[in-house]
Design a protein around this motif. Structure first.
Motif, PDB file in Angstrom:
ATOM      1  N   VAL A  30     -34.520   2.888  -3.575  1.00 46.72           N
ATOM      2  CA  VAL A  30     -34.152   1.738  -4.411  1.00 46.72           C
ATOM      3  C   VAL A  30     -33.953   0.523  -3.504  1.00 46.72           C
ATOM      4  O   VAL A  30     -34.450  -0.574  -3.789  1.00 46.72           O
ATOM      5  CB  VAL A  30     -32.877   2.023  -5.245  1.00 46.72           C
ATOM      6  N   CYS A  31     -33.240   0.719  -2.395  1.00 48.15           N
ATOM      7  CA  CYS A  31     -33.029  -0.376  -1.431  1.00 48.15           C
ATOM      8  C   CYS A  31     -34.359  -0.892  -0.908  1.00 48.15           C
ATOM      9  O   CYS A  31     -34.576  -2.104  -0.832  1.00 48.15           O
ATOM     10  CB  CYS A  31     -32.160   0.087  -0.265  1.00 48.15           C
ATOM     11  N   TYR A  32     -35.253   0.018  -0.552  1.00 51.60           N
ATOM     12  CA  TYR A  32     -36.567  -0.365  -0.028  1.00 51.60           C
ATOM     13  C   TYR A  32     -37.343  -1.201  -1.045  1.00 51.60           C
ATOM     14  O   TYR A  32     -37.852  -2.281  -0.713  1.00 51.60           O
ATOM     15  CB  TYR A  32     -37.348   0.896   0.357  1.00 51.60           C
ATOM     16  N   VAL A  33     -37.421  -0.724  -2.270  1.00 49.68           N
ATOM     17  CA  VAL A  33     -38.162  -1.456  -3.313  1.00 49.68           C
ATOM     18  C   VAL A  33     -37.504  -2.809  -3.578  1.00 49.68           C
ATOM     19  O   VAL A  33     -38.201  -3.819  -3.739  1.00 49.68           O
ATOM     20  CB  VAL A  33     -38.298  -0.606  -4.602  1.00 49.68           C
ATOM     21  N   LEU A  34     -36.182  -2.852  -3.607  1.00 47.95           N
ATOM     22  CA  LEU A  34     -35.491  -4.134  -3.834  1.00 47.95           C
ATOM     23  C   LEU A  34     -35.745  -5.118  -2.690  1.00 47.95           C
ATOM     24  O   LEU A  34     -35.929  -6.313  -2.934  1.00 47.95           O
ATOM     25  CB  LEU A  34     -33.990  -3.914  -4.023  1.00 47.95           C
ATOM     26  N   LEU A  35     -35.755  -4.619  -1.456  1.00 55.24           N
ATOM     27  CA  LEU A  35     -36.038  -5.501  -0.315  1.00 55.24           C
ATOM     28  C   LEU A  35     -37.416  -6.149  -0.464  1.00 55.24           C
ATOM     29  O   LEU A  35     -37.582  -7.347  -0.230  1.00 55.24           O
ATOM     30  CB  LEU A  35     -35.962  -4.735   1.007  1.00 55.24           C
ATOM     31  N   GLY A  36     -38.400  -5.355  -0.857  1.00 50.87           N
ATOM     32  CA  GLY A  36     -39.741  -5.893  -1.068  1.00 50.87           C
ATOM     33  C   GLY A  36     -39.815  -6.812  -2.268  1.00 50.87           C
ATOM     34  O   GLY A  36     -40.522  -7.825  -2.252  1.00 50.87           O
ATOM     35  N   THR A  37     -39.060  -6.498  -3.305  1.00 49.54           N
ATOM     36  CA  THR A  37     -39.061  -7.315  -4.520  1.00 49.54           C
ATOM     37  C   THR A  37     -38.540  -8.716  -4.253  1.00 49.54           C
ATOM     38  O   THR A  37     -39.077  -9.694  -4.776  1.00 49.54           O
ATOM     39  CB  THR A  37     -38.205  -6.646  -5.620  1.00 49.54           C
ATOM     40  N   VAL A  38     -37.507  -8.824  -3.410  1.00 47.38           N
ATOM     41  CA  VAL A  38     -36.921 -10.139  -3.140  1.00 47.38           C
ATOM     42  C   VAL A  38     -37.682 -10.928  -2.081  1.00 47.38           C
ATOM     43  O   VAL A  38     -37.320 -12.053  -1.763  1.00 47.38           O
ATOM     44  CB  VAL A  38     -35.422 -10.059  -2.765  1.00 47.38           C
ATOM     45  N   GLY A  39     -38.759 -10.333  -1.546  1.00 47.11           N
ATOM     46  CA  GLY A  39     -39.620 -11.106  -0.661  1.00 47.11           C
ATOM     47  C   GLY A  39     -39.673 -10.698   0.791  1.00 47.11           C
ATOM     48  O   GLY A  39     -40.411 -11.307   1.563  1.00 47.11           O
ATOM     49  N   LEU A  40     -38.900  -9.704   1.199  1.00 49.02           N
ATOM     50  CA  LEU A  40     -39.015  -9.247   2.584  1.00 49.02           C
ATOM     51  C   LEU A  40     -40.313  -8.454   2.723  1.00 49.02           C
ATOM     52  O   LEU A  40     -40.595  -7.590   1.899  1.00 49.02           O
ATOM     53  CB  LEU A  40     -37.813  -8.387   2.978  1.00 49.02           C
ATOM     54  N   PRO A  41     -41.090  -8.706   3.749  1.00 46.03           N
ATOM     55  CA  PRO A  41     -42.419  -8.079   3.880  1.00 46.03           C
ATOM     56  C   PRO A  41     -42.352  -6.618   4.334  1.00 46.03           C
ATOM     57  O   PRO A  41     -42.773  -6.273   5.431  1.00 46.03           O
ATOM     58  CB  PRO A  41     -43.112  -8.967   4.907  1.00 46.03           C
ATOM     59  N   VAL A  42     -41.838  -5.763   3.471  1.00 43.36           N
ATOM     60  CA  VAL A  42     -41.617  -4.369   3.829  1.00 43.36           C
ATOM     61  C   VAL A  42     -42.681  -3.417   3.279  1.00 43.36           C
ATOM     62  O   VAL A  42     -42.747  -2.258   3.704  1.00 43.36           O
ATOM     63  CB  VAL A  42     -40.222  -3.891   3.359  1.00 43.36           C
ATOM     64  N   PHE A  43     -43.504  -3.879   2.344  1.00 41.46           N
ATOM     65  CA  PHE A  43     -44.529  -3.008   1.782  1.00 41.46           C
ATOM     66  C   PHE A  43     -45.709  -2.934   2.743  1.00 41.46           C
ATOM     67  O   PHE A  43     -45.797  -3.686   3.717  1.00 41.46           O
ATOM     68  CB  PHE A  43     -44.970  -3.512   0.412  1.00 41.46           C
ATOM     69  N   ALA A  44     -46.645  -2.027   2.479  1.00 39.84           N
ATOM     70  CA  ALA A  44     -47.813  -1.846   3.350  1.00 39.84           C
ATOM     71  C   ALA A  44     -48.506  -3.190   3.579  1.00 39.84           C
ATOM     72  O   ALA A  44     -48.612  -4.014   2.670  1.00 39.84           O
ATOM     73  CB  ALA A  44     -48.782  -0.852   2.730  1.00 39.84           C
ATOM     74  N   GLY A  45     -48.960  -3.394   4.802  1.00 39.10           N
ATOM     75  CA  GLY A  45     -49.627  -4.648   5.141  1.00 39.10           C
ATOM     76  C   GLY A  45     -48.683  -5.824   5.223  1.00 39.10           C
ATOM     77  O   GLY A  45     -49.088  -6.973   5.113  1.00 39.10           O
ATOM     78  N   ALA A  46     -47.383  -5.558   5.412  1.00 43.98           N
ATOM     79  CA  ALA A  46     -46.353  -6.603   5.485  1.00 43.98           C
ATOM     80  C   ALA A  46     -46.385  -7.504   4.259  1.00 43.98           C
ATOM     81  O   ALA A  46     -46.244  -8.717   4.343  1.00 43.98           O
ATOM     82  CB  ALA A  46     -46.473  -7.412   6.768  1.00 43.98           C
ATOM     83  N   THR A  47     -46.559  -6.884   3.092  1.00 42.77           N
ATOM     84  CA  THR A  47     -46.569  -7.635   1.833  1.00 42.77           C
ATOM     85  C   THR A  47     -45.222  -7.503   1.143  1.00 42.77           C
ATOM     86  O   THR A  47     -44.396  -6.669   1.517  1.00 42.77           O
ATOM     87  CB  THR A  47     -47.694  -7.126   0.908  1.00 42.77           C
ATOM     88  N   ALA A  48     -45.022  -8.324   0.134  1.00 44.78           N
ATOM     89  CA  ALA A  48     -43.754  -8.310  -0.595  1.00 44.78           C
ATOM     90  C   ALA A  48     -43.925  -9.010  -1.923  1.00 44.78           C
ATOM     91  O   ALA A  48     -44.936  -9.674  -2.169  1.00 44.78           O
ATOM     92  CB  ALA A  48     -42.675  -9.017   0.226  1.00 44.78           C
ATOM     93  N   GLY A  49     -42.911  -8.883  -2.756  1.00 41.89           N
ATOM     94  CA  GLY A  49     -42.841  -9.651  -3.986  1.00 41.89           C
ATOM     95  C   GLY A  49     -43.212  -8.877  -5.235  1.00 41.89           C
ATOM     96  O   GLY A  49     -43.793  -7.793  -5.189  1.00 41.89           O
TER      97      GLY A  49
END
Length: 188
Positions: free
Chosen positions: A60-79
């Motif tokens: 949940v923390c990981y998904v929320l970090l990516g949702t708020v714009g930190l580039p944590v998803f594959a390919g340093a993507t976010a949002g």
């Protein structure tokens, strides 16, 4: 140790696994719609080491970090566009499969054979949820969705399930021995 210290330690563990997931997400093999990445290895590690609730909370923390714009998803993507795009189903499945894997281990035992079963089942659940999402988001036929969302991931997924199980069980034992983490006690 008092309850507040235990809660803080649990939150730190969840944060560490959210960070591990963000790092392993950057190890990827690009494919047309959905890349092969280290994310699912991290999910399996989190669930195998932390159990159901803390493993799911770390995702949940990981998904929320990516949702708020930190580039944590594959390919340093976010949002939000990433969550609503082709890979969104896989990302949301991480929360579910972390919980299911940990729950299975809590109900059976934290051993390598049980972890292999749990992580393999989790891999297929993630592929199922991600592929259904992929089909509808991209407007693909079932054959095309399975070709893009399942077929390339089976062998890498089995390898990651083994690694998550083997590493996870060994690290979990060491963390418990070092009194960094408490052994899970099933409630009667």
């Amino acid at each position: 140790m008092n309850t507040q210290s235990n809660k803080l330690r649990d939150l730190i563990h969840c944060g560490i696994f959210a960070a591990i997931t963000a790092v392993l997400a950057q190890i990827e093999i690009p494919l047309p719609l959905v890349p092969i990445s280290g994310q699912t290895l991290a999910v399996g590690l989190a669930a195998t080491i932390l159990g159901s609730r803390k493993g799911a909370l770390s995702m949940v923390c990981y998904v929320l970090l990516g949702t708020v714009g930190l580039p944590v998803f594959a390919g340093a993507t976010a949002g939000v566009p990433i969550l609503l795009g082709p890979t969104g189903g896989y990302l949301f499945s991480f929360i579910i499969i972390a919980y299911l894997t940990g729950f299975y281990l809590e109900k059976t035992s934290f051993t390598l054979p049980q972890a292999m079963i749990a992580n393999t089942i989790a891999m297929f659940v993630s592929l199922l949820l991600g592929t259904v999402w992929l089909k509808y988001v991209m407007g693909l036929s079932w054959v095309a969705a399975i070709a893009a969302g399942v077929t390339p991931f089976i062998i890498p997924g089995l390898i990651k399930a083994f690694l998550a199980s083997w590493i996870g069980i060994n690290v979990r034992k060491r963390l418990i021995t070092a009194n960094i983490m408490q052994e899970y006690k099933a409630s009667a």
